[in-house]
Scaffold this motif. Structure first.
Motif, PDB file in Angstrom:
ATOM      1  N   SER A 106       0.849  -1.138  -0.114  1.00  0.00           N
ATOM      2  CA  SER A 106      -0.117   0.000   0.090  1.00  0.00           C
ATOM      3  C   SER A 106       0.986   1.163  -0.112  1.00  0.00           C
ATOM      4  O   SER A 106       0.636   2.363  -0.828  1.00  0.00           O
ATOM      5  CB  SER A 106      -0.903   0.004   1.363  1.00  0.00           C
ATOM      6  OG  SER A 106      -1.874  -1.215   1.176  1.00  0.00           O
ATOM      7  N   SER A 109       2.102   1.694  -3.550  1.00  0.00           N
ATOM      8  CA  SER A 109       1.255   2.422  -4.313  1.00  0.00           C
ATOM      9  C   SER A 109       0.936   3.981  -4.194  1.00  0.00           C
ATOM     10  O   SER A 109       0.927   4.550  -4.982  1.00  0.00           O
ATOM     11  CB  SER A 109      -0.131   1.600  -4.081  1.00  0.00           C
ATOM     12  OG  SER A 109       0.055   0.306  -4.540  1.00  0.00           O
ATOM     13  N   ALA A 110       1.128   4.221  -3.037  1.00  0.00           N
ATOM     14  CA  ALA A 110       0.691   5.796  -2.621  1.00  0.00           C
ATOM     15  C   ALA A 110       1.912   6.480  -3.249  1.00  0.00           C
ATOM     16  O   ALA A 110       1.656   7.639  -3.662  1.00  0.00           O
ATOM     17  CB  ALA A 110       0.447   5.858  -0.984  1.00  0.00           C
ATOM     18  N   GLU A 112       4.009   5.825  -5.359  1.00  0.00           N
ATOM     19  CA  GLU A 112       4.055   5.540  -6.938  1.00  0.00           C
ATOM     20  C   GLU A 112       3.051   6.632  -7.411  1.00  0.00           C
ATOM     21  O   GLU A 112       3.417   7.524  -8.436  1.00  0.00           O
ATOM     22  CB  GLU A 112       3.570   4.248  -7.847  1.00  0.00           C
ATOM     23  CG  GLU A 112       4.666   3.334  -7.367  1.00  0.00           C
ATOM     24  CD  GLU A 112       4.296   2.083  -7.856  1.00  0.00           C
ATOM     25  OE1 GLU A 112       5.217   1.243  -8.272  1.00  0.00           O
ATOM     26  OE2 GLU A 112       3.277   1.512  -8.021  1.00  0.00           O
ATOM     27  N   ALA A 113       1.979   6.952  -6.901  1.00  0.00           N
ATOM     28  CA  ALA A 113       0.977   7.921  -7.322  1.00  0.00           C
ATOM     29  C   ALA A 113       1.752   9.418  -6.870  1.00  0.00           C
ATOM     30  O   ALA A 113       1.412  10.454  -7.725  1.00  0.00           O
ATOM     31  CB  ALA A 113      -0.328   7.709  -6.352  1.00  0.00           C
ATOM     32  N   GLU A 114       2.021   9.583  -5.774  1.00  0.00           N
ATOM     33  CA  GLU A 114       2.588  10.714  -5.360  1.00  0.00           C
ATOM     34  C   GLU A 114       3.682  11.302  -6.422  1.00  0.00           C
ATOM     35  O   GLU A 114       4.087  12.427  -6.800  1.00  0.00           O
ATOM     36  CB  GLU A 114       2.988  10.864  -3.855  1.00  0.00           C
ATOM     37  CG  GLU A 114       3.809  12.055  -3.748  1.00  0.00           C
ATOM     38  CD  GLU A 114       2.918  13.549  -3.683  1.00  0.00           C
ATOM     39  OE1 GLU A 114       3.104  14.566  -3.324  1.00  0.00           O
ATOM     40  OE2 GLU A 114       1.607  13.287  -3.397  1.00  0.00           O
ATOM     41  N   ASP A 116       4.089  10.195  -9.298  1.00  0.00           N
ATOM     42  CA  ASP A 116       3.760  10.621 -10.842  1.00  0.00           C
ATOM     43  C   ASP A 116       3.058  11.941 -10.527  1.00  0.00           C
ATOM     44  O   ASP A 116       3.094  12.625 -11.649  1.00  0.00           O
ATOM     45  CB  ASP A 116       2.524   9.567 -11.235  1.00  0.00           C
ATOM     46  CG  ASP A 116       2.942   8.242 -11.522  1.00  0.00           C
ATOM     47  OD1 ASP A 116       4.237   8.177 -11.950  1.00  0.00           O
ATOM     48  OD2 ASP A 116       2.227   7.054 -11.516  1.00  0.00           O
ATOM     49  N   ASN A 117       2.439  12.310  -9.707  1.00  0.00           N
ATOM     50  CA  ASN A 117       1.883  13.793  -9.730  1.00  0.00           C
ATOM     51  C   ASN A 117       3.114  14.823  -9.484  1.00  0.00           C
ATOM     52  O   ASN A 117       2.851  15.741 -10.279  1.00  0.00           O
ATOM     53  CB  ASN A 117       0.880  13.766  -8.289  1.00  0.00           C
ATOM     54  CG  ASN A 117      -0.071  12.977  -8.122  1.00  0.00           C
ATOM     55  OD1 ASN A 117      -0.822  12.584  -9.385  1.00  0.00           O
ATOM     56  ND2 ASN A 117      -0.766  12.517  -7.065  1.00  0.00           N
TER      57      ASN A 117
END
Length: 364
Positions: A106, A109-110, A112-114, A116-117
């Motif tokens: 988890s 995943s968080a 990776e999202a940050e 990308d942003n």
């Protein structure tokens, strides 16, 4: 007249066959690889026999522990059980490790999202700065945020790798074939990381650990013969040879020496007390080794005699000049030059060998 024609025709056929045979290439000669009876150079020519106390030990031993703390769920072996390499010995409760893996996934995943942003934001700020619409300070802030997100992503992936490793190491397996000599764990108990729970000893080869006075250790050589007796094991006079000689003295000016038992009887166990008879080479006179008389090739003008020494690298025998000290023990003769402990020489049929001839050892 009719018979004469038949004879003439037969001779013509025989002549044609003979001529055809002459055109055939001679068959290739296949080199015969001779098997030689090996003799291992280990026994010194002369010397004193001394007895020393020692302890039987497994040639390979390992203290096993879990790489992580946890609760023991299963213990699958008992003390004295024989195990094979890779066999599961005990297992920890994997639920905490499963939860750690899920939590780490988890976080990845968080992260990776940050990441990308922040990458998108950095690209946007870089374009705005190139057009002169934002200050340099704003771009620097975007770069710093991107680098922080990248570091956080790397950290979360590392934590996931550690969690997955801990889950995989919740099963403790045997590192090699052997016997469980010690078991210090029970099901449903808490154990700490690094706490020894098993000891596994190999059961195929045994050694004797000796302490030899430093005043005589220089008279030992690798490969020297050792006779090992164990009072509690009938029939052990066991033959052995020295395989390790320590480089420094310890308590009581004794040097650690290890002798490997070549063929031990059933019933030997690590920790048993043993008596070892060790042959010490003579201090006075040249040091040599005993060699079978039948292994010596007759002398010539260049040397007193020769032996055929086995070259394991090339699989051939090398005709090697030797020099003796004149000592004879039964069917063995003392050789001081040309052989060393651990050498393998041909012990029979030397008159049929030549230098560089390819050979194999009997029994291999």
């Amino acid at each position: 007249m009719h018979n004469a024609r038949r004879l003439t025709r037969a001779f013509a056929i025989l002549a044609a066959v003979s001529m055809a045979g002459c055109d055939d290439a001679p068959p290739e000669t296949v080199e015969r690889i001779r098997a030689i009876k090996p003799y291992y150079i280990i026994e010194p020519a002369g010397g004193d026999v001394r007895q020393y106390s020692g302890t039987i030990a497994a040639s390979n031993t390992s203290a096993l522990s879990f790489a992580a703390s946890g609760t023991v769920r299963n213990v699958d072996v008992n003390q004295g059980d024989r195990v094979v390499e890779g066999q599961v010995l005990a297992t920890l409760d994997t639920e905490p490790f499963d939860l750690d893996v899920e939590a780490a996934q988890s976080q990845v995943s968080a992260a990776e999202a940050e990441f990308d942003n922040q990458k998108v934001e950095l690209d946007r700020q870089r374009q705005l700065h190139e057009r002169g619409w934002v200050a340099r300070a704003r771009l620097d802030q975007a770069v710093a945020a991107f680098e922080a997100a990248k570091s956080q992503l790397d950290l979360s992936r590392t934590r996931l790798g550690i969690a997955e490793r801990d889950l995989a190491q919740a099963r403790l397996t045997a590192p090699f074939d052997g016997v469980i000599s010690t078991r210090n764990v029970e099901p449903f108990t808490e154990i700490s990381q690094g706490q020894t729970v098993f000891q596994v000893d190999s059961d195929d080869v045994f050694e004797v650990d000796l302490s030899i006075p430093d005043s005589v250790v220089g008279r030992l050589s690798i490969g020297a013969p050792v006779s090992v007796g164990v009072p509690t094991v009938p029939g052990c006079g066991c033959a052995g040879r020295i395989t390790e000689i320590g480089a420094s003295a310890g308590a009581a000016n004794a040097v650690p020496v290890t002798a490997t038992i070549l063929e031990g009887p059933d019933g030997l166990l690590p920790g048993m007390a043993a008596q070892a008879s060790v042959v010490l080479s003579n201090d006075d006179g040249p040091r040599g080794f005993l060699v079978p008389l039948v292994a010596i090739v007759a002398s010539d003008e260049n040397a007193e005699g020769y032996v055929f020494k086995f070259d394991a690298t090339d699989g051939v025998v090398r005709k090697t000049p030797v020099q003796g000290d004149g000592s004879v023990s039964g069917n063995l003769i003392g050789v001081t030059v040309g052989v060393e402990a651990g050498d393998i020489i041909a012990a029979a049929g030397v008159s049929f060998l030549r230098d560089g001839q390819r050979v194999t050892l009997m029994g291999e």
